[in-house]
Enzyme design. Sequence first.
Site, PDB file in Angstrom:
ATOM      1  N   PRO A  11      24.384  32.385 -65.355  1.00 56.73           N
ATOM      2  CA  PRO A  11      23.443  32.710 -64.293  1.00 56.73           C
ATOM      3  C   PRO A  11      23.677  34.055 -63.629  1.00 56.73           C
ATOM      4  CG  PRO A  11      24.917  30.920 -63.647  1.00 56.73           C
ATOM      5  CD  PRO A  11      25.105  31.134 -65.107  1.00 56.73           C
ATOM      6  N   ASN A  12      22.565  34.711 -63.388  1.00 55.88           N
ATOM      7  CA  ASN A  12      22.473  35.978 -62.647  1.00 55.88           C
ATOM      8  C   ASN A  12      22.922  37.192 -63.447  1.00 55.88           C
ATOM      9  OD1 ASN A  12      21.437  34.849 -60.173  1.00 55.88           O
ATOM     10  ND2 ASN A  12      23.453  33.939 -59.903  1.00 55.88           N
ATOM     11  N   ARG A  19      21.816  45.283 -59.531  1.00 61.12           N
ATOM     12  CA  ARG A  19      22.327  44.947 -58.198  1.00 61.12           C
ATOM     13  C   ARG A  19      23.855  45.001 -58.245  1.00 61.12           C
ATOM     14  NH1 ARG A  19      17.659  44.802 -57.271  1.00 61.12           N
ATOM     15  NH2 ARG A  19      16.318  43.254 -56.285  1.00 61.12           N
ATOM     16  N   TYR A  24      29.825  44.991 -60.558  1.00 60.39           N
ATOM     17  CA  TYR A  24      29.511  44.690 -61.960  1.00 60.39           C
ATOM     18  C   TYR A  24      29.147  45.917 -62.807  1.00 60.39           C
ATOM     19  CZ  TYR A  24      29.539  39.969 -60.080  1.00 60.39           C
ATOM     20  OH  TYR A  24      29.931  38.799 -59.475  1.00 60.39           O
ATOM     21  N   ASN A  75      30.547  34.454 -70.893  1.00 64.34           N
ATOM     22  CA  ASN A  75      30.709  34.698 -69.459  1.00 64.34           C
ATOM     23  C   ASN A  75      29.819  33.669 -68.770  1.00 64.34           C
ATOM     24  OD1 ASN A  75      30.743  35.453 -66.807  1.00 64.34           O
ATOM     25  ND2 ASN A  75      30.456  37.644 -67.200  1.00 64.34           N
ATOM     26  N   ALA A  78      28.875  31.886 -62.438  1.00 62.43           N
ATOM     27  CA  ALA A  78      29.416  30.968 -61.428  1.00 62.43           C
ATOM     28  C   ALA A  78      29.685  29.571 -61.987  1.00 62.43           C
ATOM     29  CB  ALA A  78      28.475  30.896 -60.236  1.00 62.43           C
ATOM     30  N   HIS A  81      33.288  28.150 -62.442  1.00 61.49           N
ATOM     31  CA  HIS A  81      34.077  27.531 -61.378  1.00 61.49           C
ATOM     32  C   HIS A  81      33.622  26.116 -61.045  1.00 61.49           C
ATOM     33  CE1 HIS A  81      35.045  31.730 -61.124  1.00 61.49           C
ATOM     34  NE2 HIS A  81      33.816  32.032 -60.736  1.00 61.49           N
ATOM     35  N   GLU A  99      36.681  33.724 -73.054  1.00 66.66           N
ATOM     36  CA  GLU A  99      36.002  33.750 -71.744  1.00 66.66           C
ATOM     37  C   GLU A  99      36.096  35.174 -71.181  1.00 66.66           C
ATOM     38  OE1 GLU A  99      37.883  30.961 -69.101  1.00 66.66           O
ATOM     39  OE2 GLU A  99      36.856  31.728 -67.324  1.00 66.66           O
ATOM     40  N   HIS A 101      35.076  37.790 -67.921  1.00 66.55           N
ATOM     41  CA  HIS A 101      34.561  38.087 -66.581  1.00 66.55           C
ATOM     42  C   HIS A 101      34.593  39.587 -66.374  1.00 66.55           C
ATOM     43  CE1 HIS A 101      34.365  33.928 -65.680  1.00 66.55           C
ATOM     44  NE2 HIS A 101      35.600  33.785 -66.134  1.00 66.55           N
ATOM     45  N   ILE A 102      33.467  40.113 -65.939  1.00 67.70           N
ATOM     46  CA  ILE A 102      33.366  41.555 -65.730  1.00 67.70           C
ATOM     47  C   ILE A 102      34.288  41.980 -64.589  1.00 67.70           C
ATOM     48  CG2 ILE A 102      31.774  43.410 -65.070  1.00 67.70           C
ATOM     49  CD1 ILE A 102      29.513  41.556 -66.294  1.00 67.70           C
ATOM     50  N   SER A 103      34.251  41.222 -63.510  1.00 69.34           N
ATOM     51  CA  SER A 103      35.101  41.539 -62.353  1.00 69.34           C
ATOM     52  C   SER A 103      36.452  40.840 -62.510  1.00 69.34           C
ATOM     53  CB  SER A 103      34.417  41.071 -61.069  1.00 69.34           C
ATOM     54  OG  SER A 103      34.274  39.659 -61.067  1.00 69.34           O
ATOM     55  N   ARG A 108      39.289  38.443 -56.007  1.00 64.93           N
ATOM     56  CA  ARG A 108      38.123  38.157 -55.170  1.00 64.93           C
ATOM     57  C   ARG A 108      38.369  36.880 -54.345  1.00 64.93           C
ATOM     58  NH1 ARG A 108      32.853  38.762 -58.758  1.00 64.93           N
ATOM     59  NH2 ARG A 108      31.939  38.759 -56.655  1.00 64.93           N
ATOM     60  N   ARG A 112      37.003  31.709 -56.870  1.00 65.20           N
ATOM     61  CA  ARG A 112      36.779  32.282 -58.212  1.00 65.20           C
ATOM     62  C   ARG A 112      38.037  32.228 -59.072  1.00 65.20           C
ATOM     63  NH1 ARG A 112      31.649  34.699 -57.733  1.00 65.20           N
ATOM     64  NH2 ARG A 112      31.303  35.437 -55.624  1.00 65.20           N
TER      65      ARG A 112
HETATM   66  O1  CA2 Z   1      32.954  38.722 -63.037  1.00 63.06           O
HETATM   67  C1  CA2 Z   1      32.170  38.030 -63.694  1.00 63.06           C
HETATM   68  O2  CA2 Z   1      31.731  38.348 -64.796  1.00 63.06           O
HETATM   69  C2  CA2 Z   1      31.654  36.718 -63.095  1.00 63.06           C
HETATM   70  O3  CA2 Z   1      31.586  35.755 -64.135  1.00 63.06           O
HETATM   71  C3  CA2 Z   1      30.273  37.000 -62.545  1.00 63.06           C
HETATM   72  C4  CA2 Z   1      29.647  35.829 -61.808  1.00 63.06           C
HETATM   73  C5  CA2 Z   1      30.611  35.280 -60.763  1.00 63.06           C
HETATM   74  O4  CA2 Z   1      30.055  34.120 -60.163  1.00 63.06           O
HETATM   75  C6  CA2 Z   1      31.965  34.947 -61.355  1.00 63.06           C
HETATM   76  O5  CA2 Z   1      32.807  34.492 -60.324  1.00 63.06           O
HETATM   77  C7  CA2 Z   1      32.569  36.175 -62.011  1.00 63.06           C
HETATM   78  C8  CA2 Z   1      28.371  36.266 -61.092  1.00 63.06           C
HETATM   79  C9  CA2 Z   1      27.381  36.921 -61.989  1.00 63.06           C
HETATM   80  C10 CA2 Z   1      26.396  37.629 -61.130  1.00 63.06           C
HETATM   81  O6  CA2 Z   1      25.975  38.757 -61.821  1.00 63.06           O
HETATM   82  C11 CA2 Z   1      25.301  39.704 -61.135  1.00 63.06           C
HETATM   83  C12 CA2 Z   1      25.175  40.916 -61.768  1.00 63.06           C
HETATM   84  C13 CA2 Z   1      24.544  41.943 -61.104  1.00 63.06           C
HETATM   85  C14 CA2 Z   1      24.000  41.743 -59.856  1.00 63.06           C
HETATM   86  C15 CA2 Z   1      24.113  40.517 -59.240  1.00 63.06           C
HETATM   87  C16 CA2 Z   1      24.765  39.484 -59.894  1.00 63.06           C
END
Ligand code: CA2
Length: 148
Positions: A11-12, A19, A24, A75, A78, A81, A99, A101-103, A108, A112
């Site tokens: 998701p997202n 954004r 990210y 990836n 959310a 978690h 697995e 994760h970009i961040s 954080r 997470r």
């Molecule tokens: O760091 C990551 O890749 C995450 O999987 C990203 C998830 C977050 O819930 C995980 O804790 C870590 C959120 C993805 C949201 O992606 C966006 C990308 C651009 C703008 C807004 C949201």
Amino acid sequence: MTGTIYVLNGPNLNLLGKRQPEIYGHETLADVEIACLSQAESYGLEVRCLQSNAEAQLIDWIHAAREEADAIVINPGAFTHTSIAILDALNAFEGPVIEVHISNVHKREEFRRHSYVSLRADGVIAGCGTQGYLLAIDRVAKLVTATN
Ligand code: CA2
């Protein structure tokens, strides 16, 4: 080498590059998917890139991967978690799972730091930006070669 990697995004992640670039980065999901295709091609591997905001859809793709893929790079966003259902689906997949994760999820919020998916993943990459997907493909290429 022949082999197919499913690259699944949760998701997202369709908002990548649109954004929160401070977290990210500036690359879009399309940019990331093109880079994954090219990285996999350099190993003679095929890639199927899929993104959904829906948990059920991700689970259905993981089930499809049982028949169609040799490895999964995921990836889960959310759902990482929260989703025991995605963990259960991955547990029914036999190949390597990486697995991504970009961040750096460990830098954080506390929530997470726990990942259900990590209970199944053969490797976890976090905090390397979108390069993490390419590192995951490097790892999968090594694992798939080792088992062939
Ligand atoms: O760091 C990551 O890749 C995450 O999987 C990203 C998830 C977050 O819930 C995980 O804790 C870590 C959120 C993805 C949201 O992606 C966006 C990308 C651009 C703008 C807004 C949201």
